[in-house]
Motif scaffolding. Structure first.
Motif: not given
Length: 47
Positions: A7-11, A15-22, A26-31
Motif C-alpha cells: 500500500l505504501a509503495k502504491k501511494l 504521489g510521485w506521478l502527481y508531483r511530476e505532473g504525469f 482529479s486523477e490522483y484523488a480518484i486513484t
C-alpha cells in the motif's frame, strides 16, 4: 506487514506521478481513493 508495504509503495508512486505532473489532481484523488478502498482504509486520520 507485507500488505502495508505494498500500500505504501502504491501511494508513494502515485504521489510521485502527481508531483511530476504525469496525472491531474482529479486523477490522483480518484486513484488514491480506489487504492485505499482496495485495502479497506477509510482515512489516515487516527480516531
Amino acid at each position: 506487514m507485507a500488505k502495508e508495504l505494498v500500500l505504501a509503495k502504491k501511494l508513494a508512486i502515485l504521489g510521485w506521478l502527481y508531483r511530476e505532473g504525469f496525472i491531474t489532481e482529479s486523477e490522483y484523488a480518484i486513484t488514491k481513493n480506489r487504492i485505499m478502498r482496495e485495502y479497506g482504509i477509510i482515512s489516515f486520520m487516527a480516531a
